[in-house]
Design an enzyme around this catalytic site. Structure first.
Site, mmCIF file in Angstrom:
data_model
loop_
_atom_site.group_PDB
_atom_site.id
_atom_site.type_symbol
_atom_site.label_atom_id
_atom_site.label_comp_id
_atom_site.label_asym_id
_atom_site.label_seq_id
_atom_site.Cartn_x
_atom_site.Cartn_y
_atom_site.Cartn_z
ATOM 1 N N CYS A 31 0.849 -1.187 0.000
ATOM 2 C CA CYS A 31 0.000 0.000 0.000
ATOM 3 C C CYS A 31 0.883 1.235 0.000
ATOM 4 O O CYS A 31 2.041 1.201 0.407
ATOM 5 C CB CYS A 31 -0.886 0.012 1.237
ATOM 6 N N TYR A 171 -5.384 -13.157 -4.659
ATOM 7 C CA TYR A 171 -4.933 -12.721 -3.329
ATOM 8 C C TYR A 171 -5.712 -13.442 -2.236
ATOM 9 O O TYR A 171 -6.932 -13.298 -2.134
ATOM 10 C CB TYR A 171 -5.145 -11.215 -3.244
ATOM 11 N N HIS A 174 -3.345 -12.142 4.517
ATOM 12 C CA HIS A 174 -3.575 -11.062 5.491
ATOM 13 C C HIS A 174 -4.959 -11.073 6.145
ATOM 14 O O HIS A 174 -5.311 -10.110 6.837
ATOM 15 C CB HIS A 174 -3.345 -9.682 4.838
ATOM 16 N N ASP A 267 3.023 -10.027 9.075
ATOM 17 C CA ASP A 267 3.780 -10.001 7.827
ATOM 18 C C ASP A 267 4.786 -8.848 7.841
ATOM 19 O O ASP A 267 5.933 -9.016 7.460
ATOM 20 C CB ASP A 267 2.787 -9.842 6.666
#
Ligand code: ADP
Ligand code: SF4
Length: 687
Positions: A31, A171, A174, A267
């Site tokens: 991000c 994806y 997370h 992560d």
């Protein structure tokens, strides 16, 4: 310099489906707070990464549908054809430097706030998001919804290909994506063929992979990003359990595996809580299961560590988000043998705070991050200065060091004077706090660079006075003298001094950095809310003190929510026996007890305190600036044309802000003064 042959292995090409990556450096999705809202800024930032030698450069998560609207956070967006041109800018910027462009297609599922789109959130089952207290729920998807979702994903993959992307991500990591929500038994309570057994919970992921491959495999590679371990034992995916079973289930289906830990805080754990390479124990099994290339991360900045990962068969490609933010030219510097020039990530997660505050990314180590388009700053190149200026910089903290570094790069003559024997200012002190050793890189990188610059002279043990400045002979003066912690308790909660804080048994962080150790029991009054209060608590506990931490906030180290650290800090403080008193303001201190008041009810209480450490706010060390400003005639007589205060002595802030201020002054001192905004903006096209 030629490349060291022991790093040759990092520059071997890697086959990814129908494509070939030119080396093993892979900028994984991250991000950046620019996303769909600032497409030119975003594209320029990714382009610089490609220029810096990354073989694959990826977007962040890209929302594929209005039911996955993450507003107010600014991520990528691919809702329909009108989003294609902005994404095409990124792919083109990456291709311009011979790299492959990757895109992470994402649907945020149960975490979709949908504040802008006002669509209903969707998930495997009826549930609320575990990450928000918003009064909203996600709705259980019907079979028709699942079919629709597969259509959206396929359409997004085709649009991504049209935008020019080479690697298309599915994806499932997370705990932030619908595909992962289906995998997790705690979210997926379905009783149909999409719920129950792991095979059933993984059905949707298999369909997405197959759909995507079928749609784009003629030209693109399909990557699977999977969290193989959530670090929550049997309650989630684990590399010894379902995480491994999933890799076995899909072993050869994706063209590339990008494997990591979940959630994001695991992560992207900060250096305070985990070292470089920390994910290895969780991901190393993956390469034993699949023949496809495997990418993983671990805040890799050491080329030797990277080589070791490849040679030992842990990873095929060195994934990096933060190391590529701190130094977009990391691969190129290894390639050209300039290892000493690598600007290593310090693992502070200030970059994450950009995403959390929905503003363009910033980085403590790399002040050009996010400024590539709007200010035209490049991390490696800077124009030479035209004039024959001679600079005196006072103070070698992060602001002074960065200013000296960049002025030196611009070919200016610079004298840098530091009062102490040690360089680094606050960094020298803060990097000695528990777990913050990597923060010293802010100083070490700059000092290392300055050593190579004959135009920069450094004077240690040199406390500079106004008189010396008049006599020195520099025509430009930069004050980078830092700031001092207030002793009087004034901060957010108290706008007037706290009664009793003038006592000798009240200490500031500067006192503790100077070696003082308050007597036990000590109460830390933390009205600063970043990490320092908690860090000092940890250090004092290690020094055998009984420690309480009182704060007006609802959480200790409350702002560190924005660096993903708050839960880990909280846990550590409790584990080491720090008494935490939240929502309490300090009223007065009498040398025996600190009087507190509940910030909600005003109810008073007392805690035993043989000493108090007050961490509230700072005052700029602006004595020199005031003395110089009071003597305009002497400045003119000395030929001094400019005096600038930068960093904490101008306004106290983060280390990142001080580095930025030093960099900015060195870039802009010879630019036009004016009242304009100072950077290019991306305004809506009303045509
Ligand atoms: P910043 O974060 O803005 O760089 P720091 O507090 O980290 O600020 O660093 C300021 C540095 O300036 C410290 O190392 C301090 O010793 C030094 N300094 C302060 N006043 C003077 C002075 N008059 N002469 C020389 N060095 C000074
Ligand atoms: Fe690394 Fe900190 Fe920069 Fe993020 S902000 S890339 S963690 S140095």
């Amino acid at each position: 310099m030629p490349r060291d042959p022991r790093f040759d292995i990092l520059f071997e090409p890697v086959k990814i489906g129908p494509l070939t990556a030119k080396n093993r450096f892979f900028q994984v999705p991250h991000c950046n707070g620019m996303g769909h809202a600032k497409p030119r800024s975003h594209a320029a930032m990714r382009g610089v990464k490609a220029e810096g030698g990354w073989a694959v450069v990826s977007t962040e998560e890209v929302e594929i549908h209005p039911s996955s609207d993450l507003s107010p956070y600014v991520e990528g967006r691919l809702w329909d054809d009108r989003d294609v041109p902005a994404l095409a800018l990124i792919a083109a910027a990456v291709h311009a430097h011979g790299a492959l462009a990757a895109i992470e297609l994402a649907h945020a599922g149960i975490n979709s706030a949908n504040h802008y789109s006002r669509e209903a959130a969707i998930g495997p089952s009826h549930c609320v998001s575990p990450y928000s207290y918003a009064p909203a729920q996600a709705r259980a998807m019907t079979k028709a919804d699942i079919r629709a979702y597969r259509r959206w994903h396929r359409a997004a993959a085709l649009r991504a290909r049209r935008a020019g992307f080479d690697v298309i991500y599915v994806y499932a990591a997370h705990d932030l994506s619908l595909a992962m929500h289906f995998l997790l038994a705690r979210h997926n309570r379905r009783t149909d063929e999409y719920g129950g057994s792991l095979t059933n919970r993984a059905r949707l992921l298999r369909e997405l992979l197959e759909d995507t491959k079928e749609a784009v495999c003629d030209r693109c590679a399909v990557a699977l990003r999977l969290a193989v371990d959530e670090r929550r034992g049997a309650d989630g995916l684990a590399s010894s359990g379902e995480g491994r079973e999933l890799v076995e289930m899909f072993a050869e289906l994706p063209d590339l595996w990008d494997v990591n830990l979940s959630g994001w805080a695991n992560d992207s754990v900060t250096s305070r809580f985990a070292p470089e390479g920390f994910q290895e124990e969780f991901v190393r099994f993956v390469k034993t299961v699949t023949s496809k290339p495997v990418v993983g991360v671990g805040r890799f900045t050491s080329p030797d560590m990277m080589v070791s990962q490849v040679r030992r068969g842990v990873l095929d490609m060195i994934g990096a988000a933060r190391p590529s933010i701190a130094d977009p030219f990391l691969p190129r510097k290894i390639e050209t043998g300039d290892i000493d020039d690598i600007r290593e990530c310090i693992g502070c997660n200030v970059c994450v705070s950009g995403d959390y505050t929905a503003t363009p990314i910033r980085c403590t180590q790399n002040p050009t991050m996010g400024e590539e388009w709007r200010k035209g700053w490049h991390p490696e190149y800077v124009p030479r200065a035209a004039g024959d200026d001679r600079f005196l910089i006072v103070g070698a903290g992060p602001a002074g060091l960065e200013c000296a570094r960049l002025l030196g790069r611009r070919g200016c003559r610079v004298d840098l004077a530091e009062a102490c024997a040690d360089l680094g200012g606050r960094v020298a002190h803060e990097s000695r706090l528990p777990g913050l050793g990597a923060w010293a890189r802010v100083r070490d990188y700059r000092v290392q660079q300055l050593r190579k610059m004959p135009e920069v002279q450094i004077y240690r043990d040199s406390m500079v006075s106004a008189e010396q400045i008049f006599e020195f002979g520099a025509n430009r003066v930069v004050l980078a003298t830092g700031a001092s912690w207030r002793r009087d308790g004034v901060g957010r909660a108290n706008r007037f001094p706290i009664a009793g804080f003038e006592r000798a048994d009240v200490f500031t962080p500067d006192d503790l950095f100077g070696g003082q150790i308050p007597s036990s029991p000590v109460v830390i009054f933390d009205d600063d809310h970043y990490s320092l209060g908690g860090l000092l608590a940890e250090r004092l506990r290690a020094q055998g003190r009984a420690v309480s931490l009182a704060t007006p906030a609802s959480l200790p180290s409350a702002w560190t929510v924005n660096t993903l650290e708050q839960p880990a800090i909280h846990r550590r403080l409790l584990e080491i026996g720090v008494d935490i008193l939240t929502q309490h303001n300090a009223l007065s201190y009498d040398g025996r007890e600190l009087q507190l008041a509940c910030v909600v009810t005003g109810r008073c209480s007392r805690v035993p305190a043989a000493s108090v450490v007050t961490v509230t706010s700072r005052l700029p060390n602006d004595g020199l600036a005031l003395a110089l400003a009071a003597a305009p005639d002497r400045l003119a007589a000395a030929g001094i044309v400019s005096i600038a205060s930068i960093g904490d002595c101008y306004v106290p802030g983060t280390i990142a802000a001080a580095v930025y201020a030093g960099h900015r002054h060195a870039r802009e001192f010879d630019g036009a003064d004016g009242d304009d905004v100072g950077f290019r903006r991306e305004l809506p096209d009303l045509g």
